[in-house]
Enzyme design. Structure first.
Site, mmCIF file in Angstrom:
data_model
loop_
_atom_site.group_PDB
_atom_site.id
_atom_site.type_symbol
_atom_site.label_atom_id
_atom_site.label_comp_id
_atom_site.label_asym_id
_atom_site.label_seq_id
_atom_site.Cartn_x
_atom_site.Cartn_y
_atom_site.Cartn_z
ATOM 1 N N LYS C 77 23.238 -36.186 50.578
ATOM 2 C CA LYS C 77 23.334 -34.837 50.000
ATOM 3 C C LYS C 77 22.485 -33.936 50.892
ATOM 4 O O LYS C 77 21.412 -34.354 51.362
ATOM 5 C CB LYS C 77 22.751 -34.895 48.591
ATOM 6 C CG LYS C 77 22.750 -33.572 47.850
ATOM 7 C CD LYS C 77 22.057 -33.766 46.494
ATOM 8 C CE LYS C 77 22.266 -32.571 45.590
ATOM 9 N NZ LYS C 77 21.546 -32.707 44.316
ATOM 10 N N SER C 152 24.746 -31.322 40.723
ATOM 11 C CA SER C 152 24.775 -30.660 41.987
ATOM 12 C C SER C 152 25.150 -31.570 43.165
ATOM 13 O O SER C 152 25.379 -31.074 44.263
ATOM 14 C CB SER C 152 23.433 -29.982 42.267
ATOM 15 O OG SER C 152 22.407 -30.929 42.312
ATOM 16 N N SER C 176 22.245 -34.280 38.099
ATOM 17 C CA SER C 176 22.957 -34.002 39.341
ATOM 18 C C SER C 176 23.574 -35.184 40.061
ATOM 19 O O SER C 176 24.378 -34.982 40.968
ATOM 20 C CB SER C 176 22.040 -33.251 40.307
ATOM 21 O OG SER C 176 21.790 -31.966 39.779
#
Lengths: 101, 444, 473
Positions: C77, C152, C176
């Site tokens: 990420k 996220s 997330s």
């Protein structure tokens, strides 16, 4: 929703947070912030006399390091991501106001 | 320096910041030596540059030294403590917050004794220093330059109670704090290098109660200027008060050239620092045993040593206070004094010679070397007692009026006569011996 | 499709030299090149030539490989700093940021021999649950391109779902990892706070952030996790807890009790989701697990407690972005991010801190007590991940409160520092994935993974692939 947050408070918070708000967005921010804060105010109905605060989740205490010097960046690495440098320094517009400490 | 002007009492507290001389910074391993860095921004890393993703890890030694200073200043120690984030925006503050301590400082409730009475120490806490800003003109534009070599250096903050009653007392407190920090060997307190910074908060009061205004004196980098600034402020605030008004609550600086204080900015609203406990740093928990162990590790403190030296070695306080400035040299001097006593030399005499710089106090020399240096200085030649008696006789004969004066009770004339004897003999004399011989001759 | 195989299968193929690391990396890039313009799961890719070279080198040294992750392509990420590429954190503010240091988790995976392919899309700074609050194009769900990936960590979830990489590292502050795992039909683990070092993780909320693996299966998660854990002297909050062997006993039988917390099944929950979760409960029951009802009353205030903590901390962590030492002006931050920073500043500000931030921290103490009490009568909790099925793109981004309420079941888990595993649990009639979460006590990852493994033996939801993989060129 009970009460909208005052526009002046919205502006004050933005200043605290060092954020510039577009004038045309202030109404929108005011609405959105008010709705959310209204939801958070559900905590008001709870009372926690004498309950300690938990501000971190760690079991350990006294986590520290010995006073030893470890390698640092060289000057180029330290400055490598800044657009504004001058002879090894970071360059900023002249800071007019005295720091308030 | 008067402390009160007619009706007004000075109510003054100090805020002292001092850099600790640890090897590495407070929350990272970068070298702690900003003043001697060869270039700007070379003692930096992700942590002290506030890069995305970096995390702080506290320096154990800095914490220990803070607590030791607190113990040396009679403070209580919080067995549970923590670091908090203090938020404000400024280019020399990389994270946009300073890691400091808010409501649970390491040390609190201590005191310092001064010639003007006891001054309370509200708290001593530990925080990180900011980077350094320089102002410059580049291409005819005013800019500021930032160097983070100093960013993250461990910084003590010591706050006194508003117990200070005179400008000179403020200077005395500052000096004493500096002396103790140096004595413990935890900081250099070199004001020229920013190693120690002073701020005063002061106001005048008729009743002795805390008035409802205060003036902050900032950016003053010497004890002398601080004393001058406070004295000036007393006058200035008195005038304002006498005019029926309260002095403006504000920050003022000291203009050395003009010998006046000047307004820096008005404190209308206090800054909202939005303190909260730093979640990246687990709390500190000390035991009573650990704190006692640290207390035991403290060297005997200067004032205690002054008393001890007086009692044991009969050394005058005015010499002690000048000699005691580091626990290594103090230990050495004690050995010197003990050896002096063994050799029937008055330790106070050696102390005097060192203070007058006739003997150099080299921390690398041994106590025997120092004693023997003293002996060499005060080596007296052997005077043949017959020669001495003869010379004394000559002097008395050549100075009949002096003899008359002595007989008339003016005993100070001895000094003159001794000088005459010494001049004639042109040798290093044991004056005690000469004096007693002279008195013998005068009695006859 | 090589990247549809499990990590241990790939490790076997590499060891037996039936396939090469170059094969894996090549497939990875091919798939990304073919599909990612539709998905936006990557913000930055490493230079392919460079990575192929690295793969060739890895092939040469395959004999020395000790870790099962050796030669496996993975992605991060874009909230983790590394030196091979820029790190944007999904925001224009860091568009040109090239970190001079790397995150501990990345260093460990490199040391194990895994091969970094690129950095994944996300809600900038972790601020969001839909991967729409990004300056690099909204992420699209591989199961339905008109819908959100979740967030996220949407990018990593989409990348795994569409078999672009062998595994990914996401980050979970209030859901997330779990939220996008649920929406993309992948498995994701929110570790206990402190289990994995956060050094080099761009901070959202310092007392809530956790660094976790995302992959196709629980077995893969266990393998990745073992390489990630451990105390890091650069992270004072990383734990010294030594309970870190996950793969060895993964398939050993466990007799555990499952608690069903009633507050997670209240009014806000979409009945479609509820049915799927309750079916999972029944599946466990049929397999011999005891089911009990538990209650966590403060969950009613869960969103407030989570957000007051998270937003306060993020307002603080975002203060460093002033454009002086790196990055662009902070005025380029998105509205969503600005809003969160302001809410957090407000919650900490003089006059409001007591009734907002402090109250939330007191409630937090109580919430932790309630979870601990629940765990007295069960070993794990079973609950939905989100109250809704994946929303259409655009639905959530303009309704902040609605967006916050999506974190209802996940945020409070972070507040208590617990661990939670998100697993595929089924599909709606429109073939949209729905995940469930297994919530465990602090440092009980091993137990949780075993329970998840059991479920993935009983069901095969996690093996289903999104329709986008059936596209012809």
């Amino acid at each position: 929703m009970k009460q909208k947050i005052d526009k002046s408070l919205v502006k004050h918070i933005a200043q605290l947070a060092n954020l510039e708000l577009d004038e045309d967005k202030i109404d929108l921010y005011q609405d959105q912030l008010s709705v959310i804060v209204d939801h958070f105010n559900d905590l008001k109905s709870l009372s926690f006399a004498d309950v300690p605060e938990t501000s971190r989740i760690v079991e350990e205490e006294n986590v520290w390091r010995e006073d030893k010097v470890t390698p640092s960046f060289n000057q180029d690495e330290a400055l490598s991501n800044s657009k504004n440098t001058h002879q090894g320094y970071f360059l900023v517009p002249y800071v007019l106001t005295q720091k308030d400490e | 320096m008067t402390s009160s002007n007619k009706n007004y009492q000075l109510i003054c507290g100090l805020e002292i910041h001092a850099e600790l001389k640890t090897d590495s910074k407070m929350f990272c391993g970068c070298k702690n030596d900003p003043f001697h860095a060869p270039k700007p921004n070379v003692y930096t890393c992700p942590v002290c540059l506030g890069m995305p993703g970096a995390l702080p890890v506290p320096n154990k030694k800095a914490i220990e030294w803070t607590i030791k200073l607190g113990l040396a200043l009679n403070c209580k120690i919080n067995l549970f403590s923590k670091f908090d984030r203090k938020h404000y925006f400024y280019p020399d503050l990389p994270k946009g917050y300073q890691i400091s301590q808010y409501d649970i400082p390491f040390c609190y409730g201590g005191y310092l004794d001064t010639s003007g009475g006891r001054v309370g120490i509200t708290r001593i806490h530990l925080e990180e220093d900011t980077g350094k800003l320089l102002h410059k003109n580049i291409d005819s534009k005013k800019v500021s330059l930032v160097d983070f070599n100093r960013g993250g250096v461990p910084l003590l903050e010591l706050v006194t109670e508003p117990d200070i009653k005179s400008a000179s007392q403020a200077a005395e407190v500052s000096r004493k704090v500096r002396d103790i920090i140096r004595y413990l060997d935890i900081g250099n307190c070199d004001m020229q290098k920013g190693g120690m910074r002073l701020e005063a908060n002061l106001s005048l009061s008729k009743t002795g109660d805390l008035p409802d205004y205060k003036v902050e004196l900032k950016n003053i980098n010497s004890f002398k200027y601080m004393e001058q600034a406070i004295a000036y402020e007393i006058e200035r605030q008195t005038e304002v008060l006498n005019g029926g008004e309260n002095p403006t609550q504000e920050t003022r600086g000291w203009d050395v050239a003009k010998q006046k204080s000047f307004s820096q900015r008005t404190k209308e609203t206090a800054e909202d620092y939005r303190y909260f406990p730093d979640p990246d740093i687990p709390p500190l928990q000390f035991t009573k045993e650990q704190v006692e162990k640290w207390r035991e590790e403290l060297p005997t403190l200067p004032e205690q040593t002054v008393d001890y030296w007086k009692t044991k070695f009969e050394i005058e306080g005015r010499y002690s206070r000048l000699l005691i400035n580091g626990h290594q040299t103090t230990a050495l001097l004690e050995l010197v004094f003990v050896a002096a006593l063994e050799k029937d030399i008055k330790p106070n005499n050696i102390a005097k010679e060192i203070v007058n710089k006739n003997i150099k106090l080299d921390p690398n020399s041994s106590h025997e070397e120092i004693v023997s240096t003293y002996q060499q200085l005060h080596q007296t030649d052997d005077v043949d007692s017959d020669v001495l008696v003869q010379v004394i006789d000559e002097v008395l004969t050549t100075n009949p009026d002096a003899v008359e004066k002595y007989k008339a009770g003016k005993i100070q004339v001895i000094g003159f006569l001794l000088g005459q004897v010494a001049q004639k003999l042109q040798q290093k004399l044991d004056m005690k011996q000469v004096r007693s011989e002279l008195l013998k001759a005068l009695e006859n | 499709m090589l990247l549809d195989k499990s990590i241990s299968q790939l490790a076997r193929l590499l060891k037996d030299k039936k396939n090469s690391v170059v094969d894996l990396v090549t497939e990875s890039y091919e798939r990304i090149e073919k599909l990612d313009h539709q998905l936006n799961s990557f913000i930055t890719l490493r230079d392919k030539k460079e990575v192929i070279k690295e793969a060739q080198q890895a092939d040469k040294n395959i004999g020395k490989a000790t870790s099962p992750l050796y030669g496996i392509p993975y992605s991060l990420k874009d909230a983790y700093v590394n030196k091979e590429t820029r790190t944007t954190c999904g925001s224009e503010v860091l568009d040109k940021f090239n970190s001079p240091y790397e995150a501990t988790v990345h260093r460990k995976l490199k040391e194990a021999g895994a091969i970094l392919i690129g950095k994944n899309n996300l809600d900038a700074w972790g601020h969001g649950g839909s991967t729409e609050n990004t300056d690099y194009g909204a992420g699209k769900n591989p199961w339905d391109l008109t819908r959100i990936q979740g967030g996220s960590s949407g990018g990593p979830a989409a990348a795994i779902s569409s078999r672009m990489v062998g595994f990914a590292i996401g980050e979970d502050t209030g859901g997330s990892i779990r939220n996008p795992s649920s929406m993309c039909n992948t498995s994701g683990l929110k570790v206990s706070y402190g289990r994995v070092s956060r050094y080099g993780t761009i901070a959202y909320a310092s007392s809530l952030d956790s660094v976790g693996p995302m992959a196709k299966s629980v077995e893969d998660l266990a393998l990745v996790l073992e390489s990630m854990v451990g105390k890091d002297e650069l992270d004072a909050t990383s734990s010294a807890n030594k309970d870190v062997k996950y793969i060895k006993n993964l398939n050993k039988k466990v007799t555990k009790t499952i608690g069903v917390p009633k507050e997670f099944f209240g009014d806000g929950l979409d009945p479609i989701v509820e049915n799927i979760i309750l079916r999972a409960v029944k599946e466990y029951e049929a397999a011999g697990y005891k089911i009990v009802n538990v209650s966590i009353p403060l969950m009613e205030y869960g969103v407030s407690i989570y957000y007051l903590t998270g937003l306060s901390e993020t307002s603080s962590n975002m203060a460093r972005y002033d454009g002086v030492r790196y990055g662009e002006s902070r005025q380029l931050l998105s509205d969503e991010t600005k809003r969160r920073i302001m809410l957090g500043s407000y919650a900490l500000s003089a006059g409001y801190a007591d009734e907002l931030y402090k109250k939330a921290q007191q409630a937090r103490t109580k919430l932790i007590e309630e979870f601990n009490k629940a765990f007295e009568s069960c070993d794990v909790l079973l609950a939905p991940v989100t109250p809704s099925i994946p929303a259409k793109i655009g639905e959530l981004i303009n309704d902040p409160l609605k967006s916050f309420l999506e974190d209802l079941y996940t945020g409070p888990i972070n507040v208590a520092g617990l661990t939670s595993l998100s697993l595929p649990a089924g599909f709606t009639k429109d073939n949209l994935p729905v995940g469930m979460q297994l919530i465990g006590q602090r440092f009980h990852e091993a137990e949780l993974l075993k329970m998840g493994y059991v479920y993935q033996q009983l069901t095969d939801w996690h093996t289903k692939k999104p329709p986008i993989l059936n596209q012809n060129d």
